[in-house]
Design an enzyme around this catalytic site. Structure first.
Site, PDB file in Angstrom:
ATOM      1  N   VAL A  58      50.266  61.898 -45.621  1.00  0.00           N
ATOM      2  CA  VAL A  58      49.966  62.286 -44.241  1.00  0.00           C
ATOM      3  C   VAL A  58      51.033  61.667 -43.346  1.00  0.00           C
ATOM      4  CG1 VAL A  58      47.463  62.542 -44.522  1.00  0.00           C
ATOM      5  CG2 VAL A  58      48.425  60.297 -43.953  1.00  0.00           C
ATOM      6  N   ASP A  84      47.875  37.811 -37.183  1.00  0.00           N
ATOM      7  CA  ASP A  84      48.549  37.857 -38.475  1.00  0.00           C
ATOM      8  C   ASP A  84      47.534  37.898 -39.618  1.00  0.00           C
ATOM      9  OD1 ASP A  84      50.186  37.641 -40.664  1.00  0.00           O
ATOM     10  OD2 ASP A  84      50.968  35.653 -40.162  1.00  0.00           O
ATOM     11  N   ALA A 129      43.311  47.771 -39.696  1.00  0.00           N
ATOM     12  CA  ALA A 129      42.260  48.691 -39.252  1.00  0.00           C
ATOM     13  C   ALA A 129      42.587  49.522 -38.031  1.00  0.00           C
ATOM     14  CB  ALA A 129      40.986  47.875 -38.952  1.00  0.00           C
ATOM     15  N   GLY A 132      46.035  55.082 -38.824  1.00  0.00           N
ATOM     16  CA  GLY A 132      46.105  55.740 -40.121  1.00  0.00           C
ATOM     17  C   GLY A 132      44.852  55.636 -40.959  1.00  0.00           C
ATOM     18  N   TYR A 133      45.048  55.364 -42.251  1.00  0.00           N
ATOM     19  CA  TYR A 133      43.924  55.318 -43.176  1.00  0.00           C
ATOM     20  C   TYR A 133      42.991  54.143 -42.899  1.00  0.00           C
ATOM     21  CZ  TYR A 133      45.586  59.106 -46.169  1.00  0.00           C
ATOM     22  OH  TYR A 133      45.943  60.335 -46.665  1.00  0.00           O
ATOM     23  N   TYR A 190      60.568  56.024 -53.661  1.00  0.00           N
ATOM     24  CA  TYR A 190      59.215  55.531 -53.446  1.00  0.00           C
ATOM     25  C   TYR A 190      58.630  54.931 -54.726  1.00  0.00           C
ATOM     26  CZ  TYR A 190      54.757  54.913 -51.156  1.00  0.00           C
ATOM     27  OH  TYR A 190      53.644  54.333 -50.603  1.00  0.00           O
ATOM     28  N   GLU A 236      48.758  44.214 -33.255  1.00  0.00           N
ATOM     29  CA  GLU A 236      49.297  45.181 -32.303  1.00  0.00           C
ATOM     30  C   GLU A 236      49.800  44.471 -31.058  1.00  0.00           C
ATOM     31  OE1 GLU A 236      49.574  48.361 -32.893  1.00  0.00           O
ATOM     32  OE2 GLU A 236      48.344  48.564 -34.700  1.00  0.00           O
TER      33      GLU A 236
END
Length: 394
Positions: free
Chosen positions: A274, A112, A50, A53-54, A236, A76
């Site tokens: 993006v 984690d 969360a 980015g998206y 990809y 983080e």
């Protein structure tokens, strides 16, 4: 404080820049929903992955568009007096502060997301918020995963399958074109990538929450993916990451069959390309995105993360249609503007023409660089970059 960039990785983050960019997305969402009333009120939304980015944009859309109490899970690095945190730490702290100001409940966990311990913490948090989740977003972007069943550490690989991959790429910092060459993955690397980035962990989360009675009867759960154009498929969609994403899609089909029995559903949302910390390190993608930005901006259909997620929520997940609009594989296609025939035709034409002499004319490298810097808190309007920086605060 200036950005420290090595290759396609920015090694630092600006606290106030990250905070201001997060607030910008919140303001954009509030403005959008002041003119477009949300179709329903969401009570509780869980976003796994969360902080950037998206995932961050999804949490913002849920909270500031649909009034949901949110739980965010991310991993983080925290700051010290000498070193800044990673961008998502500042993003999350800003989100929590703005949600508190708006009177919207928000609980954030840093740890984690693959662990059973984190699942238990989130389960307790949902209970403290008064009930089950209406929506579960799965937006993890990690290169490693420890299997909670046996403690085995798996590392993902960004490689093609079967053959050596060669293609154009660009150093988006100096604007120089080059050719990348990537050796094919071993079968062990492919399996490890599926373990890290496939659907197994998503399934574990939904099974756990379901067993705890923490999924609303009409719960929706969405995992994010990407398909992209033919030029990127070898590394990809048809590479190791593609194997993982196909596993994710198979997981969605299984979950959807189970959840739809009570009015819910599980989906993979294929999103637009993006600039994110994850996408910036994928060879070829930076050149493709730079060309794509040029075309989509000219046509007036360019979107960043927050615009994409608000459209996903308002026109797909909670749109006016009773049935979820999906493709023949059951996927939500919010990459529909990117993959429009006219846009892809122009991007393909530019791909063939681009070289060192005309890249600034044919590609939006400046826009790519700006987005890359913004996700690390640099080049954000309204921030005084000459001021002293306190790494511990925003």
């Amino acid at each position: 404080m200036e950005p420290k960039i090595r290759g396609a990785i920015c090694m630092n983050a600006h606290p106030k820049g990250c905070a201001e960019e997060t607030r910008r997305q919140i303001r954009w969402t509030q403005d959008y929903f002041s003119h477009h009333k949300a179709s329903k009120k969401l009570e509780r939304v869980l976003v796994i992955g969360a902080s950037t980015g998206y995932g961050l944009a999804s949490r913002i859309a849920a909270a500031f568009g649909y009034g949901a109490a949110t739980i965010g899970v991310s991993f983080e690095k925290e700051p010290s007096e000498k070193r800044p945190a990673t961008p998502g730490w500042y993003n999350t702290r800003t989100f929590d502060e703005e949600a508190k100001k708006a009177g919207i409940p928000a609980l954030s966990f840093n740890g984690d997301a693959f662990s059973n311990e984190m699942r238990a913490k989130v389960g307790d948090a949902l209970k403290s918020l008064g009930g089950p989740a209406d929506l579960v977003i799965y937006s993890l972007a990690s290169g490693v995963r420890t299997d909670p069943a046996d403690g085995t550490l798996y590392r993902s690989a960004l490689k093609p399958l079967g053959e050596v991959y060669k293609a154009k790429s660009v150093d988006f910092i100096n604007g120089r074109l080059g050719e990348v060459e990537i050796a094919p993955a071993t079968e062990e690397e492919r399996r490890a990538t599926v373990k890290v980035m496939g659907g197994e962990d998503w399934r574990l989360w939904i099974d756990y929450l379901g067993a705890q009675g923490l999924l609303a009867p009409d719960v929706k759960t969405v995992a994010y993916s990407y398909i992209g154009p033919e030029v990127t498929h070898a590394v990809y969609r048809e590479g190791t990451i593609g194997s993982a994403k196909k596993d994710l899609e198979e997981t969605a089909k299984g979950l959807n069959k189970e959840l739809s029995a009570s009015g819910g559903g599980a989906y993979v949302s294929v999103n637009k390309a993006v600039v994110t910390r994850a996408s910036a390190v994928i060879p070829v993608v930076s050149l493709y995105i730079s060309l794509l930005f040029k075309v989509m901006k000219q046509k007036g259909v360019h979107e960043g993360c927050i615009e994409q997620m608000v459209r996903l929520f308002s026109q797909r997940l909670y749109g006016s249609n009773e049935a979820m609009p999906v493709d023949t594989e059951g996927r939500i296609r919010i990459d529909d503007w990117e993959m429009r025939e006219d846009i892809q035709k122009e991007v393909s034409s530019l791909w063939e023409k681009v070289d060192d002499e005309n890249i600034d004319e044919l590609a939006d490298l400046a826009g790519y660089r700006e987005d890359f810097l913004k996700i690390h808190g640099f080049s954000v309007p309204g921030v005084d970059y000459d001021a002293e920086v306190d790494f511990l605060n925003i």
